[in-house]
Design a protein around this motif. Sequence first.
Motif, short mmCIF file in Angstrom:
data_model
loop_
_atom_site.label_atom_id
_atom_site.label_comp_id
_atom_site.label_asym_id
_atom_site.label_seq_id
_atom_site.Cartn_x
_atom_site.Cartn_y
_atom_site.Cartn_z
N ALA A 105 40.39 13.42 34.31
CA ALA A 105 41.03 14.42 35.17
C ALA A 105 41.10 13.64 36.54
O ALA A 105 42.42 13.87 37.10
N PHE A 106 40.61 12.66 37.07
CA PHE A 106 40.67 12.09 38.39
C PHE A 106 41.92 11.21 38.20
O PHE A 106 42.84 11.07 39.17
N LEU A 107 42.05 10.16 37.18
CA LEU A 107 42.99 9.67 36.96
C LEU A 107 44.32 10.20 36.82
O LEU A 107 45.45 9.70 37.56
N ILE A 108 44.57 11.30 36.08
CA ILE A 108 45.71 11.98 35.97
C ILE A 108 46.15 12.72 37.35
O ILE A 108 47.16 12.71 37.52
N MET A 109 45.21 13.10 38.11
CA MET A 109 45.47 13.67 39.36
C MET A 109 46.02 12.59 40.49
O MET A 109 47.19 12.92 41.14
N THR A 110 45.95 11.16 40.11
CA THR A 110 46.47 10.25 40.83
C THR A 110 48.24 10.19 40.65
O THR A 110 48.90 9.92 41.56
N PHE A 111 48.55 10.37 39.26
CA PHE A 111 49.97 10.14 39.09
C PHE A 111 50.62 11.48 39.07
O PHE A 111 51.92 11.58 39.40
N VAL A 360 48.91 6.09 45.34
CA VAL A 360 50.12 5.62 45.96
C VAL A 360 50.71 4.41 45.30
O VAL A 360 51.92 4.34 45.28
N PRO A 361 50.02 3.68 44.74
CA PRO A 361 50.71 2.60 43.91
C PRO A 361 51.51 3.12 42.89
O PRO A 361 52.60 2.55 42.41
N SER A 362 51.11 4.30 42.22
CA SER A 362 51.98 4.95 41.16
C SER A 362 53.34 5.43 41.83
O SER A 362 54.46 5.21 41.25
N ASP A 383 53.13 4.67 34.51
CA ASP A 383 53.10 4.59 32.85
C ASP A 383 51.98 4.32 32.46
O ASP A 383 51.39 4.93 31.19
N SER A 384 51.11 3.35 33.04
CA SER A 384 49.78 2.92 32.40
C SER A 384 48.85 3.72 32.56
O SER A 384 47.99 4.10 31.82
N ALA A 385 48.74 4.36 33.83
CA ALA A 385 47.62 5.39 34.12
C ALA A 385 47.93 6.51 33.22
O ALA A 385 46.94 7.13 32.60
#
Length: 456
Positions: A105-111, A360-362, A383-385
């Motif tokens: 969930a944390f990773l999905i939220m980033t992008f 931000v990198p995404s 796309d990697s995330a």
Amino acid sequence: MAQSKLDPNERSLTEQFSRSGFILTAIGSAVGLGNMWKFPYITGKYGGAAFFLLFTICLLVVGLPVLLAELSIGRGGRGNAYSSFVKLSGSKRWGALGFLSVIAAFLIMTFYSVVAGWTLHYAAMSFSGSLFSSTDYTKQFLDFAGGFWPVFWQTVVVLLNIWIVARGISGGIEKFNKILIPGLLILLIILMARSLTLPGAMQGVEFFLKPDFSKLSAESALVALGHAFFSLSLGMGIMITYGSYIDKRQSLGAATMAVGAGDLLYALVAGLIIFPTSFSFGIEPSQGAGLVFMALPAAFAAMPLGAFFGGLFFILLAIAALTSSVSILEVPVAYAMDKWNWTRSKATWIVALATFVLGVPSALSVGGVLGDVTIIDGKNIMDSADFLASNILLPLGGLIVTLFVGYKWSAAVQEAGMTPMWLRLWIIVLRYVAPVLVVAILLYTAGALKWIGIGE
């Protein structure tokens, strides 16, 4: 509202959904950006109405049983996606497995916040008319994505999420969904009515709803299964976390069916918007995100009152994105509240800002200054995330849920509260059907089935 860490049972009593509030919130979580551009595309590619029927079967046979399992874990454990597993199993090993959902969930939220920001930008551009100042919509999108404006709109999305989640369950998340989900329904009806009255719209309806069973295959079955699974927000801890806020008197079975019906209805109406519009203006409906941000603006430009209807469309997408992102953010926020004794406000701000910084990198990777940076198999940062979360972590999260309820947690049948016949069928599905199919999804999405000709 501020919320201190208490015993998990006490926390759930302090913050709870109303019966209707939970159903609307769960539907809001399921209604996301992917259904608007991904579902119509895969439906057309894999057989139209035949695929829709297959998707419906997969949702009923696998998606809803796993959804019920996640809700049961949450309400039974009265905690987050980590602590519920620990409480119900008495083992931190199961908690560690449940923690994968928090990470997902944390990773999905980033992008996801980045793409949600795109929808807000396009809504503003459409209503102002500046979206239609040029006819080269591909260049327009790439110029936007390649600059720093995506970071600005990502900031807006994150701040909106903080404002909603920090206000708590009943005063924030539930109230937000009680306003926006009916609004979403109104927008869907307006846009569907407009799409169906366009010249040539019935060709799009026929493409969407006319079954072509010759296109069904093992691959289409796995695609339907995967979309049924992910469209219900399974595997990322959302329904476990939300389950901890459900009153003991609420029927989990009835709530599960209501959420499934809402998800199916949204998928159907999304198709009745995208396909008629695409066929009316000669647009190929197989472009994924490109369809939304590069192709459909051309259709709105040629449509009477196009700026207005284009603005409504992107507002629709923005609402879908926000109702999902709020649910995604709640997963790590609930974990932080329980783990570190943080107030809800503190947990929301720290977790949301962390997702922003890592996102931000995404935001800068889609043609921006970090566009040349690749991580997984030549994919850019965003796309990697997405690949890691959607294709690896979410299927693993779903597999853990099926095995836990099917084999480890014997009291699940009491928490689910169904009749003996349905309980037996539910356990059979979770023990013998769902794990095999979820593993198949994992192998397919990871590209491990190409050697037998599936997914080439």
